[in-house]
Design a protein around this motif. Structure first.
Motif, PDB file in Angstrom:
ATOM      1  N   GLY A 238       0.812  -1.210   0.000  1.00 38.03           N
ATOM      2  CA  GLY A 238       0.000   0.000   0.000  1.00 38.03           C
ATOM      3  C   GLY A 238       0.839   1.250   0.000  1.00 38.03           C
ATOM      4  N   LEU A 239       1.923   1.262   0.807  1.00 36.28           N
ATOM      5  CA  LEU A 239       2.814   2.432   0.850  1.00 36.28           C
ATOM      6  C   LEU A 239       3.517   2.638  -0.492  1.00 36.28           C
ATOM      7  CD1 LEU A 239       4.424   2.105   4.400  1.00 36.28           C
ATOM      8  CD2 LEU A 239       2.830   3.861   3.616  1.00 36.28           C
ATOM      9  N   ILE A 240       3.944   1.547  -1.111  1.00 33.13           N
ATOM     10  CA  ILE A 240       4.578   1.656  -2.439  1.00 33.13           C
ATOM     11  C   ILE A 240       3.608   2.279  -3.435  1.00 33.13           C
ATOM     12  CG2 ILE A 240       5.441   0.324  -4.401  1.00 33.13           C
ATOM     13  CD1 ILE A 240       6.623  -1.652  -2.370  1.00 33.13           C
ATOM     14  N   THR A 241       2.361   1.824  -3.405  1.00 32.33           N
ATOM     15  CA  THR A 241       1.347   2.363  -4.317  1.00 32.33           C
ATOM     16  C   THR A 241       1.081   3.834  -4.029  1.00 32.33           C
ATOM     17  OG1 THR A 241       0.308   0.175  -4.343  1.00 32.33           O
ATOM     18  CG2 THR A 241      -0.960   1.999  -5.257  1.00 32.33           C
ATOM     19  N   ILE A 246       2.356   9.656  -6.960  1.00 35.35           N
ATOM     20  CA  ILE A 246       2.820  10.989  -7.335  1.00 35.35           C
ATOM     21  C   ILE A 246       3.343  11.004  -8.774  1.00 35.35           C
ATOM     22  CG2 ILE A 246       5.252  10.812  -6.662  1.00 35.35           C
ATOM     23  CD1 ILE A 246       4.943  13.561  -5.322  1.00 35.35           C
ATOM     24  N   VAL A 247       3.557   9.817  -9.353  1.00 36.79           N
ATOM     25  CA  VAL A 247       4.033   9.721 -10.743  1.00 36.79           C
ATOM     26  C   VAL A 247       2.870   9.272 -11.616  1.00 36.79           C
ATOM     27  CG1 VAL A 247       5.731   8.706 -12.306  1.00 36.79           C
ATOM     28  CG2 VAL A 247       6.303   9.074  -9.899  1.00 36.79           C
ATOM     29  N   PRO A 248       2.161  10.185 -12.285  1.00 42.05           N
ATOM     30  CA  PRO A 248       1.026   9.778 -13.127  1.00 42.05           C
ATOM     31  C   PRO A 248       1.466   8.831 -14.247  1.00 42.05           C
ATOM     32  CG  PRO A 248       1.057  12.163 -12.792  1.00 42.05           C
ATOM     33  CD  PRO A 248       2.365  11.642 -12.288  1.00 42.05           C
ATOM     34  N   ASN A 249       0.530   8.024 -14.716  1.00 43.64           N
ATOM     35  CA  ASN A 249       0.729   7.086 -15.826  1.00 43.64           C
ATOM     36  C   ASN A 249       1.644   5.915 -15.460  1.00 43.64           C
ATOM     37  OD1 ASN A 249      -0.838   8.756 -17.611  1.00 43.64           O
ATOM     38  ND2 ASN A 249       0.936  10.074 -17.858  1.00 43.64           N
ATOM     39  N   ALA A 255       3.639   0.142  -9.399  1.00 40.43           N
ATOM     40  CA  ALA A 255       3.177  -0.282  -8.074  1.00 40.43           C
ATOM     41  C   ALA A 255       2.402  -1.597  -8.142  1.00 40.43           C
ATOM     42  CB  ALA A 255       2.302   0.805  -7.460  1.00 40.43           C
ATOM     43  N   MET A 256       1.760  -1.871  -9.257  1.00 39.55           N
ATOM     44  CA  MET A 256       0.934  -3.068  -9.390  1.00 39.55           C
ATOM     45  C   MET A 256       1.770  -4.341  -9.531  1.00 39.55           C
ATOM     46  SD  MET A 256      -2.284  -3.596 -11.980  1.00 39.55           S
ATOM     47  CE  MET A 256      -1.259  -3.612 -13.463  1.00 39.55           C
ATOM     48  N   ILE A 257       3.004  -4.227 -10.007  1.00 35.22           N
ATOM     49  CA  ILE A 257       3.817  -5.406 -10.329  1.00 35.22           C
ATOM     50  C   ILE A 257       4.073  -6.295  -9.113  1.00 35.22           C
ATOM     51  CG2 ILE A 257       6.094  -6.167 -11.131  1.00 35.22           C
ATOM     52  CD1 ILE A 257       6.060  -3.760 -13.053  1.00 35.22           C
ATOM     53  N   PRO A 258       4.615  -5.768  -7.974  1.00 34.92           N
ATOM     54  CA  PRO A 258       4.872  -6.688  -6.846  1.00 34.92           C
ATOM     55  C   PRO A 258       3.611  -7.313  -6.278  1.00 34.92           C
ATOM     56  CG  PRO A 258       5.210  -4.399  -6.185  1.00 34.92           C
ATOM     57  CD  PRO A 258       5.060  -4.405  -7.668  1.00 34.92           C
ATOM     58  N   GLY A 259       2.506  -6.570  -6.236  1.00 34.80           N
ATOM     59  CA  GLY A 259       1.252  -7.121  -5.717  1.00 34.80           C
ATOM     60  C   GLY A 259       0.735  -8.262  -6.570  1.00 34.80           C
ATOM     61  N   VAL A 260       0.765  -8.102  -7.881  1.00 44.96           N
ATOM     62  CA  VAL A 260       0.288  -9.159  -8.789  1.00 44.96           C
ATOM     63  C   VAL A 260       1.220 -10.363  -8.741  1.00 44.96           C
ATOM     64  CG1 VAL A 260      -0.168  -9.721 -11.205  1.00 44.96           C
ATOM     65  CG2 VAL A 260      -0.901  -7.523 -10.284  1.00 44.96           C
ATOM     66  N   LEU A 261       2.538 -10.126  -8.630  1.00 45.24           N
ATOM     67  CA  LEU A 261       3.484 -11.244  -8.544  1.00 45.24           C
ATOM     68  C   LEU A 261       3.249 -12.080  -7.288  1.00 45.24           C
ATOM     69  CD1 LEU A 261       6.845  -9.618  -9.733  1.00 45.24           C
ATOM     70  CD2 LEU A 261       5.452 -11.299 -10.952  1.00 45.24           C
ATOM     71  N   LEU A 262       3.007 -11.399  -6.153  1.00 46.35           N
ATOM     72  CA  LEU A 262       2.722 -12.136  -4.920  1.00 46.35           C
ATOM     73  C   LEU A 262       1.414 -12.910  -5.026  1.00 46.35           C
ATOM     74  CD1 LEU A 262       3.799  -9.597  -2.140  1.00 46.35           C
ATOM     75  CD2 LEU A 262       4.840 -11.808  -2.640  1.00 46.35           C
ATOM     76  N   VAL A 274      -6.474  -9.333  -7.917  1.00 44.09           N
ATOM     77  CA  VAL A 274      -5.599  -8.293  -7.358  1.00 44.09           C
ATOM     78  C   VAL A 274      -5.332  -7.205  -8.398  1.00 44.09           C
ATOM     79  CG1 VAL A 274      -3.244  -7.832  -6.574  1.00 44.09           C
ATOM     80  CG2 VAL A 274      -4.537  -9.749  -5.615  1.00 44.09           C
ATOM     81  N   ALA A 275      -5.103  -7.616  -9.643  1.00 47.93           N
ATOM     82  CA  ALA A 275      -4.903  -6.627 -10.706  1.00 47.93           C
ATOM     83  C   ALA A 275      -6.150  -5.751 -10.864  1.00 47.93           C
ATOM     84  CB  ALA A 275      -4.578  -7.329 -12.020  1.00 47.93           C
ATOM     85  N   ILE A 276      -7.324  -6.359 -10.766  1.00 51.20           N
ATOM     86  CA  ILE A 276      -8.577  -5.594 -10.858  1.00 51.20           C
ATOM     87  C   ILE A 276      -8.697  -4.616  -9.691  1.00 51.20           C
ATOM     88  CG2 ILE A 276     -11.096  -5.789 -10.742  1.00 51.20           C
ATOM     89  CD1 ILE A 276     -10.846  -8.431 -12.274  1.00 51.20           C
ATOM     90  N   ILE A 277      -8.265  -5.042  -8.493  1.00 56.30           N
ATOM     91  CA  ILE A 277      -8.299  -4.147  -7.322  1.00 56.30           C
ATOM     92  C   ILE A 277      -7.417  -2.918  -7.570  1.00 56.30           C
ATOM     93  CG2 ILE A 277      -7.585  -3.925  -4.898  1.00 56.30           C
ATOM     94  CD1 ILE A 277      -8.451  -6.833  -4.512  1.00 56.30           C
ATOM     95  N   TYR A 278      -6.222  -3.145  -8.082  1.00 58.94           N
ATOM     96  CA  TYR A 278      -5.317  -2.036  -8.385  1.00 58.94           C
ATOM     97  C   TYR A 278      -5.936  -1.092  -9.422  1.00 58.94           C
ATOM     98  CZ  TYR A 278      -1.072  -3.474  -5.871  1.00 58.94           C
ATOM     99  OH  TYR A 278      -0.151  -3.769  -4.898  1.00 58.94           O
ATOM    100  N   ILE A 279      -6.441  -1.678 -10.510  1.00 57.33           N
ATOM    101  CA  ILE A 279      -6.989  -0.857 -11.602  1.00 57.33           C
ATOM    102  C   ILE A 279      -8.229  -0.095 -11.147  1.00 57.33           C
ATOM    103  CG2 ILE A 279      -8.050  -0.948 -13.891  1.00 57.33           C
ATOM    104  CD1 ILE A 279      -6.248  -3.416 -14.443  1.00 57.33           C
ATOM    105  N   ALA A 280      -9.131  -0.780 -10.395  1.00 59.94           N
ATOM    106  CA  ALA A 280     -10.358  -0.136  -9.927  1.00 59.94           C
ATOM    107  C   ALA A 280     -10.043   0.990  -8.940  1.00 59.94           C
ATOM    108  CB  ALA A 280     -11.270  -1.168  -9.276  1.00 59.94           C
ATOM    109  N   SER A 281      -9.102   0.751  -8.032  1.00 61.02           N
ATOM    110  CA  SER A 281      -8.722   1.778  -7.056  1.00 61.02           C
ATOM    111  C   SER A 281      -8.124   2.988  -7.754  1.00 61.02           C
ATOM    112  CB  SER A 281      -7.726   1.200  -6.047  1.00 61.02           C
ATOM    113  OG  SER A 281      -8.275   0.094  -5.358  1.00 61.02           O
ATOM    114  N   GLN A 282      -7.235   2.725  -8.699  1.00 63.82           N
ATOM    115  CA  GLN A 282      -6.603   3.823  -9.432  1.00 63.82           C
ATOM    116  C   GLN A 282      -7.621   4.595 -10.265  1.00 63.82           C
ATOM    117  OE1 GLN A 282      -3.609   5.027  -9.187  1.00 63.82           O
ATOM    118  NE2 GLN A 282      -4.049   6.597 -10.720  1.00 63.82           N
ATOM    119  N   THR A 283      -8.549   3.881 -10.891  1.00 59.38           N
ATOM    120  CA  THR A 283      -9.586   4.538 -11.696  1.00 59.38           C
ATOM    121  C   THR A 283     -10.469   5.425 -10.830  1.00 59.38           C
ATOM    122  OG1 THR A 283      -9.602   2.667 -13.228  1.00 59.38           O
ATOM    123  CG2 THR A 283     -11.494   4.150 -13.286  1.00 59.38           C
ATOM    124  N   LEU A 284     -10.848   4.912  -9.659  1.00 59.83           N
ATOM    125  CA  LEU A 284     -11.685   5.682  -8.741  1.00 59.83           C
ATOM    126  C   LEU A 284     -10.989   6.959  -8.302  1.00 59.83           C
ATOM    127  CD1 LEU A 284     -14.173   5.934  -6.823  1.00 59.83           C
ATOM    128  CD2 LEU A 284     -12.846   4.628  -5.144  1.00 59.83           C
TER     129      LEU A 284
END
Length: 356
Positions: A238-241, A246-249, A255-262, A274-284
């Motif tokens: 969460g802290l990494i994300t 602060i870096v758009p795009n 940030a999604m790479i280590p979470g999806v790998l785990l 998990v990938a959907i969680i990252y994408i949905a959170s970022q989209t929101l």
């Protein structure tokens, strides 16, 4: 009576061809030297901008404190600076041991996680293509790019140290630096220069406020979502994300790479969720929350934002990518005030009366 003869107008002395050539050469040489100086000192200028953003944060927090609690401006600024530093220290004190444990756990899990991910990717044709691309020379190029991406002029800790002190100095006496900049302009141009600086300050304040709230919100969403899915080291992820927000795009993708790998070590379906969680959170956060907060921030075209990040990343690495958006906002404001409004026949007085 004879009319008085008016003296003939004195014609300006024309420069010789040789002198014109030397003047042109001198102007070009000064221009080139100026570009070289800016190029060499570009990272320092970026740190000055980062220090200005820290000062904007301290002033925004001080204004909120002064508004809620009636006190002097100096005391509000002191509480803003000291309170922020103390709060950061307390958070690191209480959460530092747990974060350190999770970082160590993540470091231990990553080699096995990468091996598992390679094995699962090798089961599909598309995955095999990805493995071929990420091996050999391409892998070495990728590592070189990552190393250059995270390199800065004086080292990360040195940069943070300098930026923090610049922010404190700018916060302590902002009028000193603002008046110093105004001295560079003629008296009749000072009002428009002051107007442009105020507009830039307001825009950066909106960007900074939106960014801080977005970082906090995305961190909470990722920690909660990954905890529900049973993914380990959720606080670190969460802290990494949050930091990379602060870096758009690019930030959300990295940030999604280590979470999806785990998650891939559990199952492929878990990794997809998990990938959907990252994408949905970022989209929101990116499409709903941030625009509502950053109302006073000028609208930045996505293509220009991406192009500015690529250019700034090439010039100054990670610091350039982080500051690409505020730098682009400043550039757009300057072009709008100094060129677009004049081209449309809007005078400086009208520009000052306009709301930014």
């Amino acid at each position: 009576m004879a009319e008085d003869k008016k003296p003939a107008p004195v014609k300006p002395k024309e420069l010789s061809y040789t002198l014109k050539v030397w003047q042109t050469v001198a102007i070009i040489a000064l221009f080139v030297v100026g570009i070289l100086i800016i190029r060499v000192a570009f990272n320092v200028l970026l740190m000055v901008l980062a220090g200005s953003l820290i000062a904007v944060y301290f002033h925004g927090l001080g204004d909120a404190i002064q508004k809620k609690i009636k006190m002097s401006r100096t005391l509000a600024m002191t509480i803003s600076i000291a309170g922020s530093i103390i709060l950061l220290g307390l958070l690191l004190w209480f959460m530092g041991s747990k974060i350190q444990t999770q970082v160590a756990e993540l470091s231990n899990k990553l080699p096995h996680t990468i091996s598992t991910a390679k094995a699962k990717l090798g089961e599909t044709p598309a995955g095999q293509k990805i493995l071929e691309y990420s091996s050999g020379d391409n892998s070495q190029k990728l590592m070189t790019t990552i190393q250059s991406f995270f390199s800065t002029s004086f080292g990360v800790l040195g940069d943070i140290y300098i930026i923090m002190f610049l922010g404190i100095f700018f916060t302590a006496s902002p009028s000193l630096y603002k008046n110093g900049i105004l001295l560079l302009f003629p008296k009749n141009k000072e009002p428009i220069a002051s107007h442009i600086m105020n507009r830039i300050s307001l825009s950066l304040k909106g960007w900074l406020k939106g960014m801080m709230i977005s970082m906090l919100l995305i961190t909470i969403l990722i920690v909660v979502g990954l905890t529900i899915m049973g993914i380990p080291v959720t606080m670190v992820l969460g802290l990494i994300t949050g930091i990379l927000e602060i870096v758009p795009n690019f930030g959300p993708l990295i940030a999604m790479i280590p979470g999806v790998l785990l998650a891939l070590t559990v199952s492929t379906s878990t990794a997809i969720i998990v990938a959907i969680i990252y994408i949905a959170s970022q989209t929101l956060v990116a499409n709903i929350v941030t625009p509502l907060i950053q109302k006073k921030m000028i609208n930045l075209p996505p293509a220009l934002t991406l192009a500015s990040q690529l250019i700034m990343g090439t010039l100054s690495g990670a610091l350039g990518i982080i500051l690409a958006v505020p730098l682009l906002a400043i550039l757009i404001i300057l072009i709008d005030e100094l060129y677009v409004k004049k081209m449309n026949g809007i005078s400086n007085e009208d520009a000052i009366l306009d709301k930014p």
